[in-house]
Design an enzyme around this catalytic site. Sequence first.
Site, PDB file in Angstrom:
ATOM      1  N   LYS A  15       0.833  -1.213   0.000  1.00  0.00           N
ATOM      2  CA  LYS A  15       0.000   0.000   0.000  1.00  0.00           C
ATOM      3  C   LYS A  15       0.869   1.265   0.000  1.00  0.00           C
ATOM      4  O   LYS A  15       0.621   2.198  -0.743  1.00  0.00           O
ATOM      5  CB  LYS A  15      -0.926   0.033   1.233  1.00  0.00           C
ATOM      6  CG  LYS A  15      -1.880  -1.144   1.333  1.00  0.00           C
ATOM      7  CD  LYS A  15      -2.869  -0.970   2.485  1.00  0.00           C
ATOM      8  CE  LYS A  15      -2.240  -0.942   3.858  1.00  0.00           C
ATOM      9  NZ  LYS A  15      -1.541  -2.195   4.247  1.00  0.00           N
ATOM     10  N   ARG A  90      -9.301   1.008   8.821  1.00  0.00           N
ATOM     11  CA  ARG A  90      -8.901  -0.358   9.166  1.00  0.00           C
ATOM     12  C   ARG A  90     -10.005  -1.097   9.899  1.00  0.00           C
ATOM     13  O   ARG A  90      -9.830  -2.271  10.245  1.00  0.00           O
ATOM     14  CB  ARG A  90      -7.651  -0.327  10.045  1.00  0.00           C
ATOM     15  CG  ARG A  90      -6.337  -0.553   9.295  1.00  0.00           C
ATOM     16  CD  ARG A  90      -5.226  -0.432  10.293  1.00  0.00           C
ATOM     17  NE  ARG A  90      -4.020  -1.122   9.951  1.00  0.00           N
ATOM     18  CZ  ARG A  90      -2.951  -0.548   9.399  1.00  0.00           C
ATOM     19  NH1 ARG A  90      -2.965   0.714   9.075  1.00  0.00           N
ATOM     20  NH2 ARG A  90      -1.865  -1.244   9.174  1.00  0.00           N
ATOM     21  N   ARG A 124      12.013  -5.742   5.350  1.00  0.00           N
ATOM     22  CA  ARG A 124      11.759  -4.342   4.964  1.00  0.00           C
ATOM     23  C   ARG A 124      12.641  -3.422   5.790  1.00  0.00           C
ATOM     24  O   ARG A 124      12.885  -3.659   6.971  1.00  0.00           O
ATOM     25  CB  ARG A 124      10.287  -4.015   5.212  1.00  0.00           C
ATOM     26  CG  ARG A 124       9.942  -2.558   4.967  1.00  0.00           C
ATOM     27  CD  ARG A 124       8.477  -2.366   4.698  1.00  0.00           C
ATOM     28  NE  ARG A 124       7.659  -2.337   5.902  1.00  0.00           N
ATOM     29  CZ  ARG A 124       6.339  -2.101   5.884  1.00  0.00           C
ATOM     30  NH1 ARG A 124       5.708  -1.913   4.740  1.00  0.00           N
ATOM     31  NH2 ARG A 124       5.662  -2.103   7.009  1.00  0.00           N
ATOM     32  N   ARG A 157      11.567  -1.470  11.408  1.00  0.00           N
ATOM     33  CA  ARG A 157      10.498  -1.124  12.350  1.00  0.00           C
ATOM     34  C   ARG A 157      10.312  -2.240  13.371  1.00  0.00           C
ATOM     35  O   ARG A 157      10.314  -3.416  13.010  1.00  0.00           O
ATOM     36  CB  ARG A 157       9.180  -0.921  11.584  1.00  0.00           C
ATOM     37  CG  ARG A 157       9.032   0.446  10.981  1.00  0.00           C
ATOM     38  CD  ARG A 157       7.874   0.531  10.014  1.00  0.00           C
ATOM     39  NE  ARG A 157       6.608  -0.022  10.507  1.00  0.00           N
ATOM     40  CZ  ARG A 157       5.469   0.003   9.803  1.00  0.00           C
ATOM     41  NH1 ARG A 157       5.445   0.540   8.597  1.00  0.00           N
ATOM     42  NH2 ARG A 157       4.367  -0.507  10.300  1.00  0.00           N
ATOM     43  N   ARG A 168      -0.026  -8.819  13.648  1.00  0.00           N
ATOM     44  CA  ARG A 168      -0.645  -7.825  12.760  1.00  0.00           C
ATOM     45  C   ARG A 168      -1.502  -8.502  11.692  1.00  0.00           C
ATOM     46  O   ARG A 168      -2.546  -7.992  11.306  1.00  0.00           O
ATOM     47  CB  ARG A 168       0.435  -6.965  12.096  1.00  0.00           C
ATOM     48  CG  ARG A 168       1.050  -5.963  13.061  1.00  0.00           C
ATOM     49  CD  ARG A 168       2.331  -5.356  12.528  1.00  0.00           C
ATOM     50  NE  ARG A 168       2.124  -4.440  11.427  1.00  0.00           N
ATOM     51  CZ  ARG A 168       3.078  -4.081  10.564  1.00  0.00           C
ATOM     52  NH1 ARG A 168       4.286  -4.592  10.666  1.00  0.00           N
ATOM     53  NH2 ARG A 168       2.814  -3.234   9.604  1.00  0.00           N
TER      54      ARG A 168
HETATM   55  P1  AMP Z   1       1.056   0.761   9.068  1.00  0.00           P
HETATM   56  O1  AMP Z   1       2.250   1.616   8.893  1.00  0.00           O
HETATM   57  O2  AMP Z   1      -0.100   1.207   8.212  1.00  0.00           O
HETATM   58  O3  AMP Z   1       1.351  -0.705   8.907  1.00  0.00           O
HETATM   59  O4  AMP Z   1       0.558   0.959  10.582  1.00  0.00           O
HETATM   60  C1  AMP Z   1       1.382   0.626  11.669  1.00  0.00           C
HETATM   61  C2  AMP Z   1       0.557   0.520  12.944  1.00  0.00           C
HETATM   62  O5  AMP Z   1      -0.072   1.773  13.211  1.00  0.00           O
HETATM   63  C3  AMP Z   1      -0.582  -0.480  12.899  1.00  0.00           C
HETATM   64  O6  AMP Z   1      -0.150  -1.794  13.191  1.00  0.00           O
HETATM   65  C4  AMP Z   1      -1.496   0.086  14.000  1.00  0.00           C
HETATM   66  O7  AMP Z   1      -0.980  -0.194  15.289  1.00  0.00           O
HETATM   67  C5  AMP Z   1      -1.361   1.576  13.779  1.00  0.00           C
HETATM   68  N1  AMP Z   1      -2.373   2.076  12.805  1.00  0.00           N
HETATM   69  C6  AMP Z   1      -2.125   2.613  11.584  1.00  0.00           C
HETATM   70  N2  AMP Z   1      -3.258   2.964  10.986  1.00  0.00           N
HETATM   71  C7  AMP Z   1      -4.264   2.616  11.816  1.00  0.00           C
HETATM   72  C8  AMP Z   1      -5.679   2.690  11.759  1.00  0.00           C
HETATM   73  N3  AMP Z   1      -6.309   3.191  10.681  1.00  0.00           N
HETATM   74  N4  AMP Z   1      -6.389   2.234  12.819  1.00  0.00           N
HETATM   75  C9  AMP Z   1      -5.776   1.729  13.904  1.00  0.00           C
HETATM   76  N5  AMP Z   1      -4.453   1.611  14.023  1.00  0.00           N
HETATM   77  C10 AMP Z   1      -3.688   2.059  13.003  1.00  0.00           C
END
Ligand code: AMP
Length: 210
Positions: A15, A90, A124, A157, A168
Amino acid sequence: MKTKIVLLGPPGSGKGTQGEMLSHELGFVRLSTGDMLREAARKGTPLGLKAKEYMDKGALVPDDLIINLMKEKIASLGEGTGVIFDGFPRTVEQANALGKQVNIDLALNLDVEDSELVNRLTKRRSCPKCNAVYHLEYNPPMKKDVCDKCGSELYHRDDDKEETVINRLTVYRKNTMPLIEYYEGKGTLRTILGVGNIDEIYAKVKKAVL
Ligand code: AMP
């Protein structure tokens, strides 16, 4: 052309990479909740510190925090602005909140199988400054551990380590996968197989958008 786009798909499905390429080419704004939360955590803001507790475990940050954060961002966008939502919504609750502010005309679902996701995330490397992402084998930086785009030191990360990745993916299945059906019901869903090289996937993404 579609101008209000939600990118759906599990962590590691591409994404961020595809959203970044698309926003760059089309001049769209990319709103990544993950990037926003990581920046807030680095700055040590109250939201960032709270969010970090959830992110470190691979859990979702509570809906009310995310919805409030995005409400302001969305309200500040100009009428005709093209927007790519990356990592938001999400949950169905977040999708309902988004739907009250914006008419989503495309929900693009990137489909990738779990074993590939684990490989992508555990290898990554991310840039803490400009948020660019690399893969140690498929898309390595020119100089080891250094961002090609801004020269910052890359990092792995915490939530891309294997134990957290598994969590996740479980959270994705339970809370986020229902959005596939949600957007299908609205007639805006397109699913793309997110495997192959980055440019091949991008060609499919663009076709869905144009
Ligand atoms: P990402 O970088 O999109 O993989 O997001 C990393 C982490 O941020 C996720 O595992 C969640 O803990 C938090 N997070 C990001 N976006 C959301 C969302 N829309 N709702 C809830 N938690 C989020």
